[in-house]
Motif scaffolding. Structure first.
Motif, PDB file in Angstrom:
ATOM      1  N   LYS A  96       0.805  -0.997   0.126  1.00 31.33           N
ATOM      2  CA  LYS A  96       0.148  -0.118   0.157  1.00 31.33           C
ATOM      3  C   LYS A  96       0.886   1.427  -0.203  1.00 31.33           C
ATOM      4  CE  LYS A  96      -4.221   2.137   2.243  1.00 31.33           C
ATOM      5  NZ  LYS A  96      -4.710   1.729   3.408  1.00 31.33           N
ATOM      6  N   ARG A  97       1.782   1.128   0.676  1.00 34.61           N
ATOM      7  CA  ARG A  97       2.498   2.599   0.922  1.00 34.61           C
ATOM      8  C   ARG A  97       3.890   1.999  -0.350  1.00 34.61           C
ATOM      9  NH1 ARG A  97       6.653   3.343   5.906  1.00 34.61           N
ATOM     10  NH2 ARG A  97       5.147   4.612   6.775  1.00 34.61           N
ATOM     11  N   LEU A  98       4.287   1.560  -0.855  1.00 35.26           N
ATOM     12  CA  LEU A  98       4.609   1.632  -2.015  1.00 35.26           C
ATOM     13  C   LEU A  98       3.666   1.912  -3.183  1.00 35.26           C
ATOM     14  CD1 LEU A  98       7.491  -1.161  -2.147  1.00 35.26           C
ATOM     15  CD2 LEU A  98       7.580   0.709  -1.918  1.00 35.26           C
ATOM     16  N   GLY A  99       2.673   1.854  -3.374  1.00 38.69           N
ATOM     17  CA  GLY A  99       1.813   2.355  -4.149  1.00 38.69           C
ATOM     18  C   GLY A  99       1.434   3.394  -4.340  1.00 38.69           C
ATOM     19  N   SER A 100       1.217   4.153  -3.412  1.00 34.02           N
ATOM     20  CA  SER A 100       1.094   5.413  -2.444  1.00 34.02           C
ATOM     21  C   SER A 100       1.940   6.095  -3.261  1.00 34.02           C
ATOM     22  CB  SER A 100       0.242   5.782  -1.174  1.00 34.02           C
ATOM     23  OG  SER A 100       1.265   5.744  -0.370  1.00 34.02           O
ATOM     24  N   VAL A 101       3.474   6.092  -2.894  1.00 33.31           N
ATOM     25  CA  VAL A 101       4.550   6.390  -3.297  1.00 33.31           C
ATOM     26  C   VAL A 101       5.159   6.678  -4.539  1.00 33.31           C
ATOM     27  CG1 VAL A 101       7.697   6.546  -3.412  1.00 33.31           C
ATOM     28  CG2 VAL A 101       5.855   5.787  -1.190  1.00 33.31           C
ATOM     29  N   GLY A 102       4.573   5.654  -5.630  1.00 31.47           N
ATOM     30  CA  GLY A 102       4.830   5.542  -6.579  1.00 31.47           C
ATOM     31  C   GLY A 102       3.562   6.603  -7.565  1.00 31.47           C
ATOM     32  N   LYS A 103       2.403   6.561  -6.901  1.00 30.11           N
ATOM     33  CA  LYS A 103       1.458   7.509  -7.388  1.00 30.11           C
ATOM     34  C   LYS A 103       1.829   8.660  -7.128  1.00 30.11           C
ATOM     35  CE  LYS A 103      -3.525   8.711  -7.162  1.00 30.11           C
ATOM     36  NZ  LYS A 103      -4.063   9.220  -6.116  1.00 30.11           N
ATOM     37  N   ASP A 104       2.274   9.091  -6.532  1.00 27.92           N
ATOM     38  CA  ASP A 104       3.017  10.938  -5.880  1.00 27.92           C
ATOM     39  C   ASP A 104       4.046  10.836  -6.324  1.00 27.92           C
ATOM     40  OD1 ASP A 104       0.933  10.886  -3.833  1.00 27.92           O
ATOM     41  OD2 ASP A 104       2.537   9.943  -2.270  1.00 27.92           O
ATOM     42  N   LEU A 105       4.964  10.132  -6.999  1.00 30.54           N
ATOM     43  CA  LEU A 105       6.145  10.024  -7.573  1.00 30.54           C
ATOM     44  C   LEU A 105       5.227  10.458  -9.170  1.00 30.54           C
ATOM     45  CD1 LEU A 105       8.880  10.273  -8.036  1.00 30.54           C
ATOM     46  CD2 LEU A 105       8.991   7.878  -8.919  1.00 30.54           C
ATOM     47  N   GLY A 106       4.736   9.856  -9.329  1.00 28.38           N
ATOM     48  CA  GLY A 106       3.755   9.432 -11.277  1.00 28.38           C
ATOM     49  C   GLY A 106       3.140  11.380 -11.100  1.00 28.38           C
ATOM     50  N   ASP A 107       2.663  11.626 -10.138  1.00 30.84           N
ATOM     51  CA  ASP A 107       2.088  12.638 -10.125  1.00 30.84           C
ATOM     52  C   ASP A 107       3.517  13.726 -10.020  1.00 30.84           C
ATOM     53  OD1 ASP A 107      -0.140  11.409  -9.947  1.00 30.84           O
ATOM     54  OD2 ASP A 107      -0.963  12.502  -8.009  1.00 30.84           O
ATOM     55  N   ALA A 108       4.677  13.619 -10.024  1.00 31.03           N
ATOM     56  CA  ALA A 108       4.661  14.565  -9.288  1.00 31.03           C
ATOM     57  C   ALA A 108       5.676  14.994 -11.036  1.00 31.03           C
ATOM     58  CB  ALA A 108       6.046  14.122  -8.941  1.00 31.03           C
ATOM     59  N   VAL A 109       5.650  13.724 -11.597  1.00 31.34           N
ATOM     60  CA  VAL A 109       7.128  13.878 -12.767  1.00 31.34           C
ATOM     61  C   VAL A 109       5.633  14.793 -13.822  1.00 31.34           C
ATOM     62  CG1 VAL A 109       7.436  12.865 -15.074  1.00 31.34           C
ATOM     63  CG2 VAL A 109       8.399  11.690 -12.546  1.00 31.34           C
ATOM     64  N   LYS A 110       4.539  14.163 -14.026  1.00 32.69           N
ATOM     65  CA  LYS A 110       3.651  14.855 -14.830  1.00 32.69           C
ATOM     66  C   LYS A 110       3.328  16.477 -14.929  1.00 32.69           C
ATOM     67  CE  LYS A 110       0.249  10.704 -14.955  1.00 32.69           C
ATOM     68  NZ  LYS A 110      -0.797  10.498 -15.317  1.00 32.69           N
ATOM     69  N   GLY A 111       3.316  17.078 -13.453  1.00 37.31           N
ATOM     70  CA  GLY A 111       3.575  18.733 -13.376  1.00 37.31           C
ATOM     71  C   GLY A 111       5.001  18.865 -13.970  1.00 37.31           C
ATOM     72  N   PHE A 112       5.828  17.995 -13.736  1.00 40.28           N
ATOM     73  CA  PHE A 112       7.117  18.376 -14.016  1.00 40.28           C
ATOM     74  C   PHE A 112       6.848  18.719 -15.018  1.00 40.28           C
ATOM     75  CE2 PHE A 112      10.875  18.467 -15.223  1.00 40.28           C
ATOM     76  CZ  PHE A 112      11.979  19.350 -14.718  1.00 40.28           C
ATOM     77  N   LYS A 113       6.489  17.724 -15.963  1.00 40.67           N
ATOM     78  CA  LYS A 113       5.865  18.409 -17.011  1.00 40.67           C
ATOM     79  C   LYS A 113       5.154  19.452 -17.833  1.00 40.67           C
ATOM     80  CE  LYS A 113       7.300  13.317 -18.610  1.00 40.67           C
ATOM     81  NZ  LYS A 113       6.877  11.934 -19.502  1.00 40.67           N
ATOM     82  N   LYS A 114       3.913  19.330 -17.290  1.00 44.09           N
ATOM     83  CA  LYS A 114       3.023  20.427 -17.298  1.00 44.09           C
ATOM     84  C   LYS A 114       3.901  21.713 -17.645  1.00 44.09           C
ATOM     85  CE  LYS A 114      -1.160  22.196 -16.270  1.00 44.09           C
ATOM     86  NZ  LYS A 114      -2.895  22.390 -15.891  1.00 44.09           N
ATOM     87  N   GLY A 115       4.929  21.940 -16.133  1.00 42.19           N
ATOM     88  CA  GLY A 115       5.486  23.638 -15.552  1.00 42.19           C
ATOM     89  C   GLY A 115       5.810  23.981 -16.651  1.00 42.19           C
ATOM     90  N   MET A 116       6.925  22.703 -17.425  1.00 43.71           N
ATOM     91  CA  MET A 116       8.192  22.877 -18.399  1.00 43.71           C
ATOM     92  C   MET A 116       7.351  23.060 -19.925  1.00 43.71           C
ATOM     93  SD  MET A 116      10.849  22.879 -17.051  1.00 43.71           S
ATOM     94  CE  MET A 116      12.434  22.650 -18.396  1.00 43.71           C
ATOM     95  N   ALA A 117       6.133  22.545 -19.930  1.00 38.87           N
ATOM     96  CA  ALA A 117       5.743  22.948 -21.780  1.00 38.87           C
ATOM     97  C   ALA A 117       4.838  24.464 -21.375  1.00 38.87           C
ATOM     98  CB  ALA A 117       4.485  21.935 -20.971  1.00 38.87           C
ATOM     99  N   ASP A 118       4.679  24.660 -20.426  1.00 40.59           N
ATOM    100  CA  ASP A 118       4.106  26.185 -19.683  1.00 40.59           C
ATOM    101  C   ASP A 118       5.217  27.173 -19.862  1.00 40.59           C
ATOM    102  OD1 ASP A 118       1.734  24.691 -19.631  1.00 40.59           O
ATOM    103  OD2 ASP A 118       2.074  25.417 -16.987  1.00 40.59           O
ATOM    104  N   ASP A 119       6.300  26.471 -19.215  1.00 35.34           N
ATOM    105  CA  ASP A 119       7.382  27.641 -19.707  1.00 35.34           C
ATOM    106  C   ASP A 119       7.228  27.777 -21.171  1.00 35.34           C
ATOM    107  OD1 ASP A 119       7.860  28.190 -16.613  1.00 35.34           O
ATOM    108  OD2 ASP A 119       9.164  26.756 -16.470  1.00 35.34           O
ATOM    109  N   GLU A 120       7.779  26.781 -21.416  1.00 35.10           N
ATOM    110  CA  GLU A 120       8.188  26.940 -23.255  1.00 35.10           C
ATOM    111  C   GLU A 120       7.191  27.550 -24.014  1.00 35.10           C
ATOM    112  OE1 GLU A 120       8.581  23.156 -24.749  1.00 35.10           O
ATOM    113  OE2 GLU A 120      10.267  22.710 -24.055  1.00 35.10           O
TER     114      GLU A 120
END
Length: 76
Positions: free
Chosen positions: A23-47
């Motif tokens: 359960k904890r590993l699943g939530s860590v994976g989900k949080d990590l995936g959300d962070a990567v998506k947010g980073f990509k979105k932020g980079m696209a917005d900056d471009e």
């Protein structure tokens, strides 16, 4: 294959699952995936914002340079 074979990695995976739980590993994976998506979105917005800003800054600086040159010519 190196110092770590497939058997070693399976043992490490089992120990990690026992320590943290699925359960904890699943939530860590989900949080990590959300962070990567947010980073990509932020980079696209900056471009998207940068080219327009650069054009405006260039246009403004060239306008101010042109007006400064005109002022110098008018003073002569």
């Amino acid at each position: 294959m190196g110092a770590w074979g497939i058997g070693h990695w399976i043992i490490v995976l089992v120990i990690v699952l026992l320590v943290f739980g699925t359960k904890r590993l699943g939530s860590v994976g989900k949080d990590l995936g959300d962070a990567v998506k947010g980073f990509k979105k932020g980079m696209a917005d900056d471009e998207d914002k940068q080219p327009g800003q650069l054009k405006d800054e260039t246009r403004n600086s060239s306008d101010s340079n042109t007006s400064a040159r005109n002022d110098e010519r008018n003073q002569r």
